[in-house]
Design a protein around this motif. Structure first.
Motif, PDB file in Angstrom:
ATOM      1  N   ALA A 264       0.838  -1.194   0.000  1.00 56.65           N
ATOM      2  CA  ALA A 264       0.000   0.000   0.000  1.00 56.65           C
ATOM      3  C   ALA A 264       0.871   1.242   0.000  1.00 56.65           C
ATOM      4  O   ALA A 264       1.753   1.382   0.833  1.00 56.65           O
ATOM      5  CB  ALA A 264      -0.902  -0.010   1.230  1.00 56.65           C
ATOM      6  N   PRO A 265       0.625   2.148  -0.945  1.00 55.89           N
ATOM      7  CA  PRO A 265       1.441   3.352  -0.983  1.00 55.89           C
ATOM      8  C   PRO A 265       1.154   4.255   0.215  1.00 55.89           C
ATOM      9  O   PRO A 265       0.021   4.349   0.670  1.00 55.89           O
ATOM     10  CB  PRO A 265       1.036   4.037  -2.283  1.00 55.89           C
ATOM     11  N   VAL A 266       2.187   4.900   0.715  1.00 58.64           N
ATOM     12  CA  VAL A 266       2.058   5.779   1.873  1.00 58.64           C
ATOM     13  C   VAL A 266       2.027   7.222   1.371  1.00 58.64           C
ATOM     14  O   VAL A 266       2.900   7.616   0.604  1.00 58.64           O
ATOM     15  CB  VAL A 266       3.263   5.595   2.818  1.00 58.64           C
ATOM     16  N   PRO A 267       1.020   8.013   1.800  1.00 56.55           N
ATOM     17  CA  PRO A 267       0.956   9.384   1.283  1.00 56.55           C
ATOM     18  C   PRO A 267       1.971  10.312   1.936  1.00 56.55           C
ATOM     19  O   PRO A 267       1.632  11.299   2.576  1.00 56.55           O
ATOM     20  CB  PRO A 267      -0.481   9.809   1.581  1.00 56.55           C
ATOM     21  N   ASP A 268       3.234   9.970   1.810  1.00 55.68           N
ATOM     22  CA  ASP A 268       4.301  10.792   2.381  1.00 55.68           C
ATOM     23  C   ASP A 268       5.587  10.482   1.632  1.00 55.68           C
ATOM     24  O   ASP A 268       6.107   9.367   1.712  1.00 55.68           O
ATOM     25  CB  ASP A 268       4.459  10.448   3.872  1.00 55.68           C
ATOM     26  N   PRO A 269       6.084  11.441   0.862  1.00 57.31           N
ATOM     27  CA  PRO A 269       7.265  11.152   0.044  1.00 57.31           C
ATOM     28  C   PRO A 269       8.556  11.020   0.847  1.00 57.31           C
ATOM     29  O   PRO A 269       9.541  10.492   0.341  1.00 57.31           O
ATOM     30  CB  PRO A 269       7.347  12.348  -0.909  1.00 57.31           C
ATOM     31  N   ASP A 270       8.561  11.489   2.091  1.00 52.03           N
ATOM     32  CA  ASP A 270       9.809  11.418   2.854  1.00 52.03           C
ATOM     33  C   ASP A 270      10.185   9.965   3.120  1.00 52.03           C
ATOM     34  O   ASP A 270       9.377   9.172   3.583  1.00 52.03           O
ATOM     35  CB  ASP A 270       9.661  12.174   4.178  1.00 52.03           C
TER      36      ASP A 270
ATOM     37  N   ALA B 238       2.919  10.254  -3.901  1.00 48.04           N
ATOM     38  CA  ALA B 238       4.020  10.413  -2.950  1.00 48.04           C
ATOM     39  C   ALA B 238       5.133   9.415  -3.235  1.00 48.04           C
ATOM     40  O   ALA B 238       6.298   9.685  -2.980  1.00 48.04           O
ATOM     41  CB  ALA B 238       3.502  10.224  -1.522  1.00 48.04           C
ATOM     42  N   ASP B 239       4.745   8.259  -3.778  1.00 46.26           N
ATOM     43  CA  ASP B 239       5.720   7.210  -4.028  1.00 46.26           C
ATOM     44  C   ASP B 239       6.623   7.476  -5.222  1.00 46.26           C
ATOM     45  O   ASP B 239       7.786   7.106  -5.195  1.00 46.26           O
ATOM     46  CB  ASP B 239       4.967   5.894  -4.282  1.00 46.26           C
ATOM     47  N   VAL B 240       6.077   8.057  -6.280  1.00 47.87           N
ATOM     48  CA  VAL B 240       6.837   8.059  -7.530  1.00 47.87           C
ATOM     49  C   VAL B 240       7.106   9.429  -8.146  1.00 47.87           C
ATOM     50  O   VAL B 240       7.980   9.553  -8.997  1.00 47.87           O
ATOM     51  CB  VAL B 240       6.157   7.175  -8.607  1.00 47.87           C
ATOM     52  N   ALA B 241       6.339  10.457  -7.762  1.00 44.22           N
ATOM     53  CA  ALA B 241       6.409  11.705  -8.521  1.00 44.22           C
ATOM     54  C   ALA B 241       7.644  12.529  -8.169  1.00 44.22           C
ATOM     55  O   ALA B 241       8.159  12.483  -7.055  1.00 44.22           O
ATOM     56  CB  ALA B 241       5.156  12.536  -8.265  1.00 44.22           C
ATOM     57  N   ASP B 242       8.143  13.294  -9.170  1.00 32.96           N
ATOM     58  CA  ASP B 242       9.144  14.321  -8.902  1.00 32.96           C
ATOM     59  C   ASP B 242       8.440  15.651  -8.642  1.00 32.96           C
ATOM     60  O   ASP B 242       8.804  16.385  -7.734  1.00 32.96           O
ATOM     61  CB  ASP B 242      10.074  14.484 -10.116  1.00 32.96           C
ATOM     62  N   LYS B 243       7.466  15.942  -9.492  1.00 36.14           N
ATOM     63  CA  LYS B 243       6.726  17.197  -9.390  1.00 36.14           C
ATOM     64  C   LYS B 243       5.227  16.890  -9.384  1.00 36.14           C
ATOM     65  O   LYS B 243       4.807  15.880  -9.940  1.00 36.14           O
ATOM     66  CB  LYS B 243       6.993  18.063 -10.631  1.00 36.14           C
ATOM     67  N   ILE B 244       4.458  17.790  -8.805  1.00 37.96           N
ATOM     68  CA  ILE B 244       3.005  17.601  -8.799  1.00 37.96           C
ATOM     69  C   ILE B 244       2.317  18.836  -9.344  1.00 37.96           C
ATOM     70  O   ILE B 244       2.732  19.965  -9.061  1.00 37.96           O
ATOM     71  CB  ILE B 244       2.463  17.389  -7.369  1.00 37.96           C
TER      72      ILE B 244
END
Lengths: 339, 347
Positions: A264-270, B238-244
């Motif tokens: 499941a993807p986590v809504p946090d890019p950090d 959040a997983d893959v993007a560089d820009k939004i």
């Protein structure tokens, strides 16, 4: 959402096989889709049991069995102590007042030719004893108000409402007979993200105010976690893990649950570079021909010989505080994502 | 071209061209004539994609995110659609001014697209092998035999097990995840420079979604193509993007590097979306919910489209159009009160 007292819903060894037939004149059975294959759980008053799993795991068939819309092949479903599996239609009618269904698609589950008043009040036509005729309009308006709709819109048609409002209409209809259990089958997955939160909050408020028990079926893991007291994880017709929400999400013991949560993807890019995933190869096997022993073994990185020979029952395992169905169950702290 | 290995890195993926945008959308407007009136689906959208970059276009149904993509691809039906204004530049050329013949040369070959619903995007009466191979036959004029051989190669590359045996299977014989792999195979067959993925995993289970996103990332790494990922899923972004680019009511309401948006959104809509996501630390509490409903595209307000739902709303939001304010080197927000939004809270 404290759950109290004895179970209001008891499900034991519930099985539903759909026969597969061949031939036109003489139909003969050549096999069966084992959609639900031995599922057991309890639900208490005011409690929410979340059911998660992927397409084909049997969660929607389970919903239909609980509602008495499908007849189980074997097993038992008791609502407030009364058996509904194999009950006659006349017996079922009374029990259905206790358990109601909220469906996924607010576009197809409402009749476009009926007004909102007729849709929400239809349960009173089927159960005339539930509300005297003269009182129905007032009750329907009260229900609309309860779900956050304008009671003056009683004469409007479904197409005059947005998706989120239609889902509220579906919920109002589900509440008409003052049920004690509501089965929610993917109630927010057809809605936009900004509308989902509104409907989740509504369901939580109704539960607090009316003491409802929910069976909440969904594929969105974060939504299920938010609303559930306990969570069951299904795979190919079996419940593979069942426990409190903190246990399932924080300390899952079954490899499938661990895999599901890690995917499941986590809504946090950090920290996304450090996050590692268990990515399973391939697709789940067919429920018409499930693997012997443990059904997950064909995709499991822990599988040994015993997994093909012996089916692991759903039970407490050493080192865990909740039930799981794996010979090699072992708790992982999913928050740390150590894989 | 050496066809037995994966296609070599094309020149545009490297060197000094790195910072030149590959594709830019400039002040694009799209409207549809309907019986009820003119639906203003896209109202002045601009964004840029650089080689090797992943640009996420985030928005809900009706935000105009897919219509923008269809305008880039040139697959809008005109009429009812009409593009009254705007440019789509691909390597400097405005695609909207090209002839249909010239666009056909670009579509599928240099810019390709995959869709949410792979089953209806594939032709049910042809085998997947012939559909993938057709790309080579039509665009490169190779023989059927050669096309078939290259189809197998591509199916291997997108990890379809037993590619050679499954070449003659029909789309319905594949699972949802495998069908999406077939779509990806067709989309990358001719080595495009831009791939537009419109909700590529929305219909798929979470475990299959992880497989598909991994495959897309891998293809992108190998080829250096730019990826436009259209989605409503904050997790996938959040997983893959560089820009939004965040879209609402046919406009870009915010654009930023991915980390900036998640750490500190500068538009009330973005902030509302991020705060309404169920998370472990929000358990047991009421979720923040954006009030009201999305705008009616038949009757767009003169000011900010989000104003009726916005906790930061002031009088001028309802009456004055909002420009996309530049709020940093790489960020923009279409909110008069972006400073207050950055400071946090629901206003």
């Amino acid at each position: 959402m404290a759950a109290t007292g004895s179970p209001i819903l008891e499900v034991r060894d519930l099985v539903k096989h759909f026969p597969m037939t061949q031939g036109v004149l003489v139909r003969k059975q050549i096999g069966a889709i084992r959609a639900v294959d031995g599922v057991s759980f309890d639900l208490r008053r005011g409690e929410t049991l979340g059911i998660v799993g992927e397409s084909g795991c049997g969660k929607s068939t389970l919903a239909k069995l609980l509602m008495g819309l499908e007849r189980p092949t074997s097993g038992s479903v008791r609502i407030k102590g009364r058996e509904i599996a194999g009950a006659r239609e006349s017996e079922l009618k009374g029990v259905r007042r206790t358990i109601q269904l909220v469906m996924q698609d607010p576009y197809t589950s409402l009749n476009p030719r009926m007004t909102v008043g007729d849709i929400v009040g239809e349960p009173y036509e089927i159960h005339p004893g539930a509300a005297p005729k003269g009182d129905r309009r007032r009750r329907v308006q009260a229900l609309l108000e309860m779900v956050g709709l304008n009671p003056d819109h009683i004469n409007r048609y479904p197409h005059q409402f947005s998706g989120g409002q239609r889902q509220r209409i579906g919920i109002a209809r589900g509440l008409a007979l003052q049920p004690e259990i509501i089965v929610c089958d993917e109630p927010v997955s057809a809605l936009d993200v900004s509308i989902q939160a509104q409907v989740i909050n509504l369901l939580a408020r109704l539960q607090r105010e009316l003491g409802l028990a929910y069976v909440f079926i969904a594929h969105d893991l974060s939504v299920v976690r938010h609303i559930s007291d306990r969570v069951g994880v299904m795979y190919l017709g079996k419940m593979v893990e069942l426990g409190g929400d903190a246990e399932i999400y924080g300390q899952p013991a079954h490899p499938y649950t661990q895999e599901l949560l890690s995917a499941a993807p986590v809504p946090d890019p950090d920290g996304r570079e450090r996050r590692r995933r268990i990515v399973l190869q391939g697709d789940p096997p067919s429920p018409a021909n499930p693997p012997s022993g443990c059904r997950f073994r064909t995709r499991c990185w822990k599988a040994q010989e015993i997994c093909a020979q012996q089916e692991p029952p759903l039970q407490l395992r050493p080192g865990t505080w909740h039930e799981s169905a794996c010979h090699f169950a072992e708790v992982y702290d999913i928050m740390r994502r150590p894989f | 071209m050496n066809v037995t290995s994966t296609p070599p890195l094309p020149a545009w993926g490297m060197g000094g061209a790195e910072n030149e945008p590959l594709l830019t959308v400039e002040d694009l407007h799209v409207e549809f004539a309907t019986r009820q009136g003119v639906v203003k689906a896209v109202n002045g959208v601009s964004y840029a994609l650089r080689p090797g970059e992943t640009l996420a276009v985030l928005g809900e149904s009706g935000s105009g995110k897919s219509v923008t993509a269809q305008a880039i691809m040139g697959i809008l039906d005109t009429p009812p659609a009409r593009i009254p204004k705007g440019r789509v530049r691909f390597r400097g050329t405005d695609l909207l001014r090209l002839s249909e013949d010239a666009r056909t040369q670009i579509r599928g070959r240099r810019i390709s697209m995959i869709f949410q619903d792979a089953l209806s995007a594939l032709n049910p009466v042809f085998t997947v092998g012939s559909q993938i191979g057709e790309m080579f036959q039509v665009h490169e004029g190779v023989s059927r035999r050669e096309a078939e051989r290259r189809a197998v190669e591509l199916m291997d590359r997108v990890r379809i097990p037993g590619a050679r045996q499954r070449l003659h299977d029909y789309p319905h014989q594949f699972s949802g995840g495998m069908r999406q792999r077939i779509m990806i195979a067709m989309a990358i067959a001719l080595g495009p420079e831009v791939l537009i993925a419109d909700e590529p995993t929305t219909a798929l289970d979470v475990t299959v979604q992880a497989q598909i996103m991994e495959l897309l990332a891998e293809v992108q790494r190998e080829s250096g193509m730019g990826l436009i990922l259209i989605t409503h899923d904050l997790g996938v972004v959040a997983d893959v993007a560089d820009k939004i680019v965040v879209m609402y009511g046919g406009r870009v309401v915010e654009n930023a590097p991915v980390r900036d948006i998640y750490r500190n959104p500068a538009h009330p809509y973005t902030r509302g979306l991020l705060e309404s996501v169920p998370r472990a630390d929000r358990k047991g509490r009421e979720l923040y919910a954006i009030a009201g409903m999305p705008p009616d595209l038949l009757d767009m307000p003169p000011g900010c489209a989000f104003a009726p739902r916005c906790p930061y709303r002031q009088d001028n939001c309802v009456t004055e159009p909002v420009p996309l304010y530049r709020i940093g080197a790489t960020r923009g927000s279409a909110c008069h009160y972006w400073r207050e939004v950055l400071d946090g809270g629901h206003g």
